[in-house]
Design a protein around this motif. Sequence first.
Motif: not given
Length: 188
Positions: A25-26, A30-35
């Motif tokens: 999750i972190i 931190q990388n601005g990635i959606s999942c």
Amino acid sequence: IITHHPVLFDKMNVINGSTAEGKKIIALIQNGISCISYHTRLDKHEGGVNDSLCNKLGLKKDYSLYNGLVNVCNIEETDFESFCMHVEKSLGIKVRAFNNNGKAKKIALCGGGGKSCIDGAYFEGADTYITGEVDHMALINSAEYGINLILASHYQTEALVLPYLKKVINSKFSDISVHIKELEGLSK
């Protein structure tokens, strides 16, 4: 990132880097990635996990139970041991098999962890149930019901949907590159 299993499966009170889930999750934040994770929706979806499992095993789905969560297939009757060999050859893995009646004719299957559907398979008249994994009580129940049980790995019974998912995404978004990430150590 599109996944089958969600990053969070159980409730978390605190997100920190000391747990595997927290680290994921972190890293996403931190990388601005959606999942997005499809899990049960993809299990039940036409063409999804259970349909992909049927296709891989060369079985024709006759109908589904629980809104698609379990597929039921009728085959020409064969002995259970021969059917197990067919499943192993089709999936390319060794399965755990529990022979509780010696034959395979009416097959119920549920990819992943299908312990909660054994009762339904039994009451539907299935003589053989294929899933990825179950707990101890499900093993006992299948023996008491006299229903054969084939455990073909949680990962192996679900990951086979990924090419289908890739095809669906590519058909809608041809300009996006889709890559399937196999998990080392779980693929066989």
